[in-house]
Every structure is written in C-alpha cells, then in structure tokens.
Write a protein that holds these residues in place. Structure first.
Motif, PDB file in Angstrom:
ATOM      1  N   ILE A  22       0.837  -1.191   0.000  1.00  0.00           N
ATOM      2  CA  ILE A  22       0.000   0.000   0.000  1.00  0.00           C
ATOM      3  C   ILE A  22       0.882   1.253   0.000  1.00  0.00           C
ATOM      4  CG2 ILE A  22      -1.806   1.254   1.254  1.00  0.00           C
ATOM      5  CD1 ILE A  22      -2.656  -1.537   0.080  1.00  0.00           C
ATOM      6  N   TYR A  23       0.512   2.211  -0.849  1.00  0.00           N
ATOM      7  CA  TYR A  23       1.251   3.464  -1.002  1.00  0.00           C
ATOM      8  C   TYR A  23       0.268   4.634  -1.059  1.00  0.00           C
ATOM      9  CZ  TYR A  23       5.129   0.488  -2.553  1.00  0.00           C
ATOM     10  OH  TYR A  23       6.120  -0.460  -2.630  1.00  0.00           O
ATOM     11  N   THR A  24       0.783   5.824  -0.775  1.00  0.00           N
ATOM     12  CA  THR A  24       0.046   7.062  -1.013  1.00  0.00           C
ATOM     13  C   THR A  24       0.822   7.832  -2.074  1.00  0.00           C
ATOM     14  OG1 THR A  24       1.290   8.288   0.655  1.00  0.00           O
ATOM     15  CG2 THR A  24      -0.761   7.205   1.386  1.00  0.00           C
ATOM     16  N   MET A  59      -5.125   4.892 -10.214  1.00  0.00           N
ATOM     17  CA  MET A  59      -6.443   4.657 -10.804  1.00  0.00           C
ATOM     18  C   MET A  59      -7.466   4.238  -9.760  1.00  0.00           C
ATOM     19  SD  MET A  59      -5.983   1.184 -12.992  1.00  0.00           S
ATOM     20  CE  MET A  59      -6.159  -0.412 -12.241  1.00  0.00           C
ATOM     21  N   ASN A  60      -8.672   4.702 -10.006  1.00  0.00           N
ATOM     22  CA  ASN A  60      -9.820   4.312  -9.202  1.00  0.00           C
ATOM     23  C   ASN A  60     -10.520   3.169  -9.922  1.00  0.00           C
ATOM     24  OD1 ASN A  60      -9.583   6.383  -7.228  1.00  0.00           O
ATOM     25  ND2 ASN A  60     -10.467   7.823  -8.672  1.00  0.00           N
ATOM     26  N   ILE A  61     -11.000   2.211  -9.143  1.00  0.00           N
ATOM     27  CA  ILE A  61     -11.747   1.094  -9.727  1.00  0.00           C
ATOM     28  C   ILE A  61     -13.110   1.029  -9.053  1.00  0.00           C
ATOM     29  CG2 ILE A  61     -11.830  -1.412 -10.057  1.00  0.00           C
ATOM     30  CD1 ILE A  61      -8.758  -1.383 -10.100  1.00  0.00           C
ATOM     31  N   GLY A  62     -14.150   1.217  -9.853  1.00  0.00           N
ATOM     32  CA  GLY A  62     -15.514   1.124  -9.339  1.00  0.00           C
ATOM     33  C   GLY A  62     -15.986   2.327  -8.548  1.00  0.00           C
ATOM     34  N   ILE A  63     -15.208   3.395  -8.527  1.00  0.00           N
ATOM     35  CA  ILE A  63     -15.591   4.614  -7.806  1.00  0.00           C
ATOM     36  C   ILE A  63     -15.204   5.831  -8.627  1.00  0.00           C
ATOM     37  CG2 ILE A  63     -15.394   3.629  -5.492  1.00  0.00           C
ATOM     38  CD1 ILE A  63     -12.624   5.089  -5.307  1.00  0.00           C
ATOM     39  N   PHE A 110      -1.105   1.839  -9.597  1.00  0.00           N
ATOM     40  CA  PHE A 110      -1.535   1.941  -8.205  1.00  0.00           C
ATOM     41  C   PHE A 110      -3.051   2.068  -8.239  1.00  0.00           C
ATOM     42  CE2 PHE A 110       2.763   3.458  -8.453  1.00  0.00           C
ATOM     43  CZ  PHE A 110       3.369   3.044  -7.275  1.00  0.00           C
ATOM     44  N   ALA A 111      -3.760   1.192  -7.535  1.00  0.00           N
ATOM     45  CA  ALA A 111      -5.227   1.172  -7.616  1.00  0.00           C
ATOM     46  C   ALA A 111      -5.853   1.312  -6.241  1.00  0.00           C
ATOM     47  CB  ALA A 111      -5.699  -0.137  -8.252  1.00  0.00           C
ATOM     48  N   ARG A 112      -7.058   1.897  -6.239  1.00  0.00           N
ATOM     49  CA  ARG A 112      -7.863   1.944  -5.017  1.00  0.00           C
ATOM     50  C   ARG A 112      -9.317   1.685  -5.391  1.00  0.00           C
ATOM     51  NH1 ARG A 112      -7.535   8.360  -3.405  1.00  0.00           N
ATOM     52  NH2 ARG A 112      -8.551   9.144  -5.279  1.00  0.00           N
ATOM     53  N   GLN A 118      -4.937   5.807   0.191  1.00  0.00           N
ATOM     54  CA  GLN A 118      -4.005   4.718  -0.086  1.00  0.00           C
ATOM     55  C   GLN A 118      -4.350   3.988  -1.383  1.00  0.00           C
ATOM     56  OE1 GLN A 118      -5.765   4.815   2.873  1.00  0.00           O
ATOM     57  NE2 GLN A 118      -4.197   5.449   4.325  1.00  0.00           N
ATOM     58  N   PHE A 119      -3.291   3.546  -2.058  1.00  0.00           N
ATOM     59  CA  PHE A 119      -3.407   2.785  -3.297  1.00  0.00           C
ATOM     60  C   PHE A 119      -2.625   1.485  -3.147  1.00  0.00           C
ATOM     61  CE2 PHE A 119      -4.044   7.137  -4.542  1.00  0.00           C
ATOM     62  CZ  PHE A 119      -4.945   7.100  -5.594  1.00  0.00           C
ATOM     63  N   LYS A 120      -3.136   0.420  -3.724  1.00  0.00           N
ATOM     64  CA  LYS A 120      -2.425  -0.860  -3.761  1.00  0.00           C
ATOM     65  C   LYS A 120      -1.598  -0.899  -5.051  1.00  0.00           C
ATOM     66  CE  LYS A 120      -3.274  -5.834  -3.685  1.00  0.00           C
ATOM     67  NZ  LYS A 120      -4.339  -6.859  -3.598  1.00  0.00           N
ATOM     68  N   TYR A 121      -0.329  -1.230  -4.902  1.00  0.00           N
ATOM     69  CA  TYR A 121       0.526  -1.328  -6.091  1.00  0.00           C
ATOM     70  C   TYR A 121       0.259  -2.659  -6.781  1.00  0.00           C
ATOM     71  CZ  TYR A 121       4.625  -1.343  -9.110  1.00  0.00           C
ATOM     72  OH  TYR A 121       5.456  -1.390 -10.203  1.00  0.00           O
ATOM     73  N   LEU A 122      -0.153  -2.585  -8.047  1.00  0.00           N
ATOM     74  CA  LEU A 122      -0.457  -3.784  -8.824  1.00  0.00           C
ATOM     75  C   LEU A 122       0.754  -4.287  -9.596  1.00  0.00           C
ATOM     76  CD1 LEU A 122      -3.945  -2.754 -10.265  1.00  0.00           C
ATOM     77  CD2 LEU A 122      -3.425  -3.980  -8.132  1.00  0.00           C
TER      78      LEU A 122
END
Length: 150
Positions: A22-24, A59-63, A110-112, A118-122
């Motif tokens: 997790i990163y910001t 990137m945002n996913i589903g929001i 990086f997705a949230r 916070q973003f999860k690094y993919l």
C-alpha cells in the motif's frame, strides 16, 4: 509471455515498488524523486504523471475520483490484467499516450477501490492492446489492456 521491451525490462530490474503493498501519492513521489517531497497539486494530484521513464498511474476502480471523474478501469487479480482509461479526450497524438504505445514509458499501476488516500501497487503493465476514441461516459478517450509483468 512475448518479448518484453527494453524500457519495461529496465524498470522491472530496478523497481522499488512491491506488488500488493500500500502506497500514497505522497509516499510514491520521493521514491521517484529521491530527496524531494510532493507539495500537492500538479500532475501527481491527477490520474497519472511521469517520472523519467516511469508512468505513475493512480487509478480508481468502481468509484469516482474526488473531482467526480469516473473511468471504466478494472483489474482481474487472477489473470493480473488491467483495463485502464486515459483522461477524457486522451488520444494517440499526446506524448504520454505515445509513450505507452511505443513502450518508451513503463506504466506502474496503483489502484484503489474507495476514497481513502491509499493505493495498492499492482505492478508494471505491459500493454497488450489499445483503442482510441473509446466511448466512455467521460467522453472519447484512450483505453488500454495491460498484463502485469512483475
């Protein structure tokens, strides 16, 4: 997997980000620019920014984003495939979009899935395909398919 372009290979070999961590934005910036801190604003406050040969994609996913932008991004964790949209009116003539297409930029994803900072690094994405003038609810844009390669 097919041959991996040199720019992507170089980024894989020196990648300081770890898939699943997790990163910001504020935490990613000094990794890309050692000794500097992000003061908010600018490209780093939007969906993507460059740092040398890195394309840092938040990137945002589903929001929707905090500004109300809603792109049709997705991630399949089983296949490690990413569908990602550039900003509204993005097109092949723009340097960043060209960098993805010709593999001169290495996209780091990086997705949230919520509005937290916070973003999860993919991982680093290897572009598989793209479509220009994709008809999104944000207007026509570039849409890409990527395979995570690290």
């Amino acid at each position: 997997m097919t041959d991996i372009p040199e720019t992507i290979n170089q980024e894989i070999s020196k990648n300081r980000f770890r898939a699943g961590e997790i990163y910001t934005r504020k935490g990613v910036y000094p990794i890309c620019f050692p000794g500097k801190t992000w003061d908010k604003g600018g490209p780093w406050a939007t969906g993507y920014a460059t740092a040398g040969k890195k394309l840092i994609i938040f990137m945002n996913i589903g929001i929707c984003s905090k500004t109300g932008h809603d792109y049709e991004n997705s991630y399949d964790p089983d296949l490690e495939e990413i569908m990602w949209c550039g900003k509204a009116l993005s097109n092949q003539g723009q340097p960043t979009m060209q960098g993805i297409i010709n593999f001169s930029l290495a996209p780091h994803f990086f997705a949230r899935w919520d509005q937290k900072p916070q973003f999860k690094y993919l991982g680093i994405g290897l572009m598989k395909s793209f479509k220009e003038n994709y008809p999104s609810k944000m207007g026509p844009l570039m849409r890409y398919s990527f395979q995570c390669v690290n």
